[in-house]
Scaffold this motif. Structure first.
Motif, PDB file in Angstrom:
ATOM      1  N   TYR A 108     136.950  52.531  13.876  1.00  0.00           N
ATOM      2  CA  TYR A 108     137.941  51.832  12.938  1.00  0.00           C
ATOM      3  C   TYR A 108     137.777  50.207  13.252  1.00  0.00           C
ATOM      4  CZ  TYR A 108     141.596  51.037  16.225  1.00  0.00           C
ATOM      5  OH  TYR A 108     142.410  50.588  17.266  1.00  0.00           O
ATOM      6  N   GLY A 109     137.793  50.085  14.496  1.00  0.00           N
ATOM      7  CA  GLY A 109     137.876  48.599  15.036  1.00  0.00           C
ATOM      8  C   GLY A 109     136.756  47.589  14.382  1.00  0.00           C
ATOM      9  N   LEU A 110     135.430  48.315  14.359  1.00  0.00           N
ATOM     10  CA  LEU A 110     134.458  47.538  13.933  1.00  0.00           C
ATOM     11  C   LEU A 110     134.627  46.957  12.490  1.00  0.00           C
ATOM     12  CD1 LEU A 110     131.775  46.278  14.551  1.00  0.00           C
ATOM     13  CD2 LEU A 110     130.855  48.486  13.886  1.00  0.00           C
ATOM     14  N   THR A 111     134.981  47.703  11.728  1.00  0.00           N
ATOM     15  CA  THR A 111     135.231  47.512  10.231  1.00  0.00           C
ATOM     16  C   THR A 111     136.327  46.705   9.987  1.00  0.00           C
ATOM     17  OG1 THR A 111     136.098  49.585   9.829  1.00  0.00           O
ATOM     18  CG2 THR A 111     134.025  49.105   8.771  1.00  0.00           C
ATOM     19  N   GLN A 112     137.403  46.812  10.872  1.00  0.00           N
ATOM     20  CA  GLN A 112     138.641  46.127  10.743  1.00  0.00           C
ATOM     21  C   GLN A 112     138.366  44.399  11.289  1.00  0.00           C
ATOM     22  OE1 GLN A 112     142.183  45.939  10.528  1.00  0.00           O
ATOM     23  NE2 GLN A 112     142.450  48.210   9.808  1.00  0.00           N
ATOM     24  N   ALA A 113     137.479  44.405  12.366  1.00  0.00           N
ATOM     25  CA  ALA A 113     137.109  43.139  12.829  1.00  0.00           C
ATOM     26  C   ALA A 113     136.169  42.354  11.773  1.00  0.00           C
ATOM     27  CB  ALA A 113     136.403  43.330  13.937  1.00  0.00           C
ATOM     28  N   LEU A 114     135.421  43.143  11.005  1.00  0.00           N
ATOM     29  CA  LEU A 114     134.530  42.489  10.299  1.00  0.00           C
ATOM     30  C   LEU A 114     135.162  41.918   9.030  1.00  0.00           C
ATOM     31  CD1 LEU A 114     131.296  44.583  10.564  1.00  0.00           C
ATOM     32  CD2 LEU A 114     131.677  42.229  11.321  1.00  0.00           C
ATOM     33  N   LEU A 115     136.345  42.823   8.336  1.00  0.00           N
ATOM     34  CA  LEU A 115     136.831  42.482   7.088  1.00  0.00           C
ATOM     35  C   LEU A 115     138.219  41.965   7.083  1.00  0.00           C
ATOM     36  CD1 LEU A 115     135.669  46.024   5.452  1.00  0.00           C
ATOM     37  CD2 LEU A 115     134.722  43.740   5.049  1.00  0.00           C
ATOM     38  N   GLN A 116     139.070  41.947   8.018  1.00  0.00           N
ATOM     39  CA  GLN A 116     140.441  41.363   8.177  1.00  0.00           C
ATOM     40  C   GLN A 116     140.409  40.049   7.651  1.00  0.00           C
ATOM     41  OE1 GLN A 116     143.113  40.807  10.832  1.00  0.00           O
ATOM     42  NE2 GLN A 116     141.567  39.970  12.410  1.00  0.00           N
ATOM     43  N   ALA A 146     137.961  50.012   7.113  1.00  0.00           N
ATOM     44  CA  ALA A 146     137.814  49.065   6.183  1.00  0.00           C
ATOM     45  C   ALA A 146     138.874  48.769   5.259  1.00  0.00           C
ATOM     46  CB  ALA A 146     136.487  49.699   5.185  1.00  0.00           C
ATOM     47  N   GLY A 147     140.131  49.612   5.201  1.00  0.00           N
ATOM     48  CA  GLY A 147     141.333  49.085   4.747  1.00  0.00           C
ATOM     49  C   GLY A 147     142.114  48.116   5.391  1.00  0.00           C
ATOM     50  N   ALA A 148     141.414  46.805   5.585  1.00  0.00           N
ATOM     51  CA  ALA A 148     141.884  45.830   6.505  1.00  0.00           C
ATOM     52  C   ALA A 148     142.954  44.808   5.758  1.00  0.00           C
ATOM     53  CB  ALA A 148     140.841  45.051   7.327  1.00  0.00           C
ATOM     54  N   ILE A 149     144.228  45.072   5.902  1.00  0.00           N
ATOM     55  CA  ILE A 149     145.167  44.702   5.162  1.00  0.00           C
ATOM     56  C   ILE A 149     146.169  43.801   5.924  1.00  0.00           C
ATOM     57  CG2 ILE A 149     145.173  46.069   3.382  1.00  0.00           C
ATOM     58  CD1 ILE A 149     147.720  47.261   4.451  1.00  0.00           C
ATOM     59  N   SER A 150     146.023  43.559   7.478  1.00  0.00           N
ATOM     60  CA  SER A 150     146.791  42.998   8.129  1.00  0.00           C
ATOM     61  C   SER A 150     146.941  41.444   7.805  1.00  0.00           C
ATOM     62  CB  SER A 150     146.305  42.838   9.641  1.00  0.00           C
ATOM     63  OG  SER A 150     146.316  44.279  10.023  1.00  0.00           O
ATOM     64  N   ALA A 151     145.936  40.672   7.430  1.00  0.00           N
ATOM     65  CA  ALA A 151     146.008  39.562   7.133  1.00  0.00           C
ATOM     66  C   ALA A 151     146.910  39.345   5.652  1.00  0.00           C
ATOM     67  CB  ALA A 151     144.572  38.611   7.155  1.00  0.00           C
ATOM     68  N   GLY A 209     147.822  30.016  12.142  1.00  0.00           N
ATOM     69  CA  GLY A 209     147.386  31.142  11.478  1.00  0.00           C
ATOM     70  C   GLY A 209     145.707  31.647  12.078  1.00  0.00           C
ATOM     71  N   THR A 210     144.990  30.695  11.958  1.00  0.00           N
ATOM     72  CA  THR A 210     143.460  30.545  12.291  1.00  0.00           C
ATOM     73  C   THR A 210     143.299  31.056  13.815  1.00  0.00           C
ATOM     74  OG1 THR A 210     143.220  28.779  10.929  1.00  0.00           O
ATOM     75  CG2 THR A 210     141.210  29.710  12.441  1.00  0.00           C
ATOM     76  N   ALA A 211     144.098  30.672  14.623  1.00  0.00           N
ATOM     77  CA  ALA A 211     144.200  31.349  16.061  1.00  0.00           C
ATOM     78  C   ALA A 211     144.361  32.903  16.122  1.00  0.00           C
ATOM     79  CB  ALA A 211     145.093  30.581  16.912  1.00  0.00           C
ATOM     80  N   MET A 212     145.394  33.347  15.394  1.00  0.00           N
ATOM     81  CA  MET A 212     145.922  34.671  15.337  1.00  0.00           C
ATOM     82  C   MET A 212     144.712  35.485  14.487  1.00  0.00           C
ATOM     83  SD  MET A 212     148.575  34.992  16.988  1.00  0.00           S
ATOM     84  CE  MET A 212     148.718  36.682  16.802  1.00  0.00           C
ATOM     85  N   GLY A 213     144.064  34.846  13.425  1.00  0.00           N
ATOM     86  CA  GLY A 213     143.099  35.568  12.908  1.00  0.00           C
ATOM     87  C   GLY A 213     141.798  35.921  13.638  1.00  0.00           C
ATOM     88  N   VAL A 214     141.635  35.057  14.616  1.00  0.00           N
ATOM     89  CA  VAL A 214     140.576  35.224  15.357  1.00  0.00           C
ATOM     90  C   VAL A 214     140.849  36.120  16.653  1.00  0.00           C
ATOM     91  CG1 VAL A 214     139.091  34.069  17.224  1.00  0.00           C
ATOM     92  CG2 VAL A 214     139.545  32.941  15.006  1.00  0.00           C
ATOM     93  N   TYR A 215     142.249  36.056  17.080  1.00  0.00           N
ATOM     94  CA  TYR A 215     142.866  36.991  18.056  1.00  0.00           C
ATOM     95  C   TYR A 215     142.686  38.158  17.591  1.00  0.00           C
ATOM     96  CZ  TYR A 215     146.437  39.011  20.979  1.00  0.00           C
ATOM     97  OH  TYR A 215     147.305  39.903  21.550  1.00  0.00           O
ATOM     98  N   SER A 216     143.289  38.654  16.220  1.00  0.00           N
ATOM     99  CA  SER A 216     143.062  40.174  15.650  1.00  0.00           C
ATOM    100  C   SER A 216     141.734  40.402  15.825  1.00  0.00           C
ATOM    101  CB  SER A 216     143.994  39.926  14.384  1.00  0.00           C
ATOM    102  OG  SER A 216     145.051  39.664  14.700  1.00  0.00           O
ATOM    103  N   THR A 217     140.838  39.662  15.330  1.00  0.00           N
ATOM    104  CA  THR A 217     139.511  40.121  15.251  1.00  0.00           C
ATOM    105  C   THR A 217     139.028  40.642  16.532  1.00  0.00           C
ATOM    106  OG1 THR A 217     139.162  38.786  13.442  1.00  0.00           O
ATOM    107  CG2 THR A 217     136.919  39.378  14.604  1.00  0.00           C
ATOM    108  N   SER A 218     139.411  39.703  17.692  1.00  0.00           N
ATOM    109  CA  SER A 218     138.872  40.099  19.239  1.00  0.00           C
ATOM    110  C   SER A 218     139.570  41.359  19.268  1.00  0.00           C
ATOM    111  CB  SER A 218     139.365  38.761  20.034  1.00  0.00           C
ATOM    112  OG  SER A 218     138.628  37.809  19.750  1.00  0.00           O
TER     113      SER A 218
END
Length: 461
Positions: free
Chosen positions: A60-68, A116-121, A341-350
């Motif tokens: 699940y982490g792969l599609t989350q990282a790609l799509l969030q 793929a249901g990446a709705i966190s952001a 917001g940008t820093a947290m987005g990169v952090y969540s992707t990581s």
């Protein structure tokens, strides 16, 4: 007159924060419930191997990282609710695919679809739309607590649900939680009449390159990647260790997780208080990473009985909970004023990338050398993180604020210079298109009320 900054959230803000926290909790609960059971029950699936089980755990982490991040940007364009509804529906469909699967490949496909249901952001952006500036931090903290609580609950009810209904029943329960989340959004969460696009809760593409060049942020991004890689890899091995070396039936694992999580939660609190009060978070972070390393070595060398494994679990979850709670706060402290917001987005992707890599790595290592290789691999990752954490600077102890500006303040050409010359202000940026000021301040030197008076003061003062 009551100070607007001390008043409580109004009813609509309370519904927004509570409702979206529940949406997050149900979604993450469904994501985490498979962790304690897939390594043991997944062996019954057609074609199952340790490597493929590891892939299923972290897929699940792969599609989350790609799509969030793309989904977050899309929510700025077409609205939050369509993205959230679509993401929850995709998550439910993925759970259904996994529930109906008889092979490990079907479960992997379902987990990929769930991610793929990446709705966190989009959810965080909707929360920003529905809360006032002075209450936004509290609302986001509520969501953070809901995620932590969902992880703890998942570790306990995952084994109980699977014992009662099997893996299929577990995934159907996950699908039901996603559909319940859709109902909460429809019936509880207020409608947003003024969608915002700002840099506190969303990714600003102009800030992305600056964020990726920030060495302090990259250390923290690497840290969350390693932490979740270790978590996923460990859950390829630890449930099997409880069965093979601890002699504990897979149906009884829940009490180990419950005990370890409860003790670990209360065990981390003094260290969080010490780090924040004494301003020693760098020391606390490095110490927690060292404990994580010690835990993996302990599992490797001494995890041959149920008693020793339970002790290791308690130490592991104490360090994990401490790091999971500390890292987002450190990102917020280190990020530039207009780049949170940008820093947290990169952090969540990581974080999601770490989950994907950890599951795959853990499964492959188990295939190569069993429990020994998994624990040795996790220890190696911990040691690398400890080296990187040791080079980290003490973070600034500041609070990030976004304040709307009046027309007069926006026209004040000397505003930023005046603020930067004030004790307690470490960074300030005016974003004209938002009519807002992003500022970082040390609240021990300057409170919000004094800051607002300073903003509205004429530049000649």
């Amino acid at each position: 007159m009551q100070d607007s900054h001390s008043e409580r959230m109004n009813a609509a803000e309370g519904r927004a924060a509570g409702g979206l926290a529940l949406v997050f909790a149900f979604r993450m609960l469904g994501m985490f419930m498979v962790l304690p059971v897939l390594a043991t029950y997944g062996q019954e699936l057609i074609g199952a191997t340790p490597t493929l089980i590891g892939v299923a755990i972290g897929a699940y982490g792969l599609t989350q990282a790609l799509l969030q991040i793309p989904f977050g940007i899309l929510s700025d364009r077409i609205g939050r609710l369509p993205v959230i509804y679509f993401g929850l529906l995709v998550f439910a469909l993925g759970a259904g695919v996994a529930a109906e699967a008889e092979s490990i490949h079907g479960v992997i496909a379902g987990r990929v679809l769930q991610g793929a249901g990446a709705i966190s952001a989009a959810v965080m952006a909707l929360l920003s739309d529905l809360t006032r500036e002075q209450h936004r931090t509290k609302a986001m903290a509520l969501i953070g607590m809901s995620i932590g609580l969902s992880f703890a609950v998942a570790m306990v009810i995952g084994p109980l649900l699977t014992r009662a209904f099997g893996l299929s029943g577990l995934f159907w329960a996950t699908a039901g939680m996603a559909l319940l989340g859709m109902l909460i959004v429809a019936l509880v969460v207020p409608r947003s009449t003024h969608p915002l696009s700002h840099r506190e809760s969303g990714v600003a593409r102009r800030e992305l390159l600056t964020t990726l060049r920030n060495k302090d942020l990259l250390r923290l991004d690497f840290g969350i990647l390693v932490l979740h890689a270790i978590l996923m890899a460990s859950f390829v091995a630890l449930p099997l260790a409880l069965v093979e070396q601890g002699g504990l039936a897979r149906d009884e694992h829940w009490w180990v997780y419950l005990s370890a999580l409860l003790i670990g939660f209360f065990g981390m609190v003094p260290f969080i208080i010490y780090g924040e009060k004494k301003r020693r978070m760098r020391r606390v972070l490095a110490g927690a990473v060292a404990v994580l390393l010690a835990c993996e070595l302990y599992f490797l060398l001494f995890g041959q009985s149920l008693r020793t494994l339970v002790v290791g679990f308690v130490l592991f979850f104490t360090a994990f909970n401490l790091l999971e709670a500390s890292l987002p706060s450190l990102v917020s402290k280190v990020a530039p004023a207009a780049g949170k917001g940008t820093a947290m987005g990169v952090y969540s992707t990581s974080q999601f990338l770490g989950a994907a890599l950890g599951g795959m790595l853990g499964g492959w290592l188990f295939d190569q050398g069993g429990l020994t290789w998994v624990f040795a691999g996790c220890a190696s990752l911990s040691a690398l993180w400890l080296i990187i954490a040791a080079t980290m600077r003490e973070p600034p102890y500041v609070t990030s604020l976004r304040l709307p500006l009046s027309a007069a303040a926006l026209a004040d050409a000397g505003l930023v210079q005046r603020l930067l010359g004030t004790a307690g202000v470490t960074d300030a940026v005016v974003v004209a298109e938002e009519a807002a000021l992003y500022v970082k301040l040390d609240t021990e030197q300057l409170d919000r009320t004094s800051l607002e008076r300073l903003i509205e003061a004429p530049s000649a003062c």
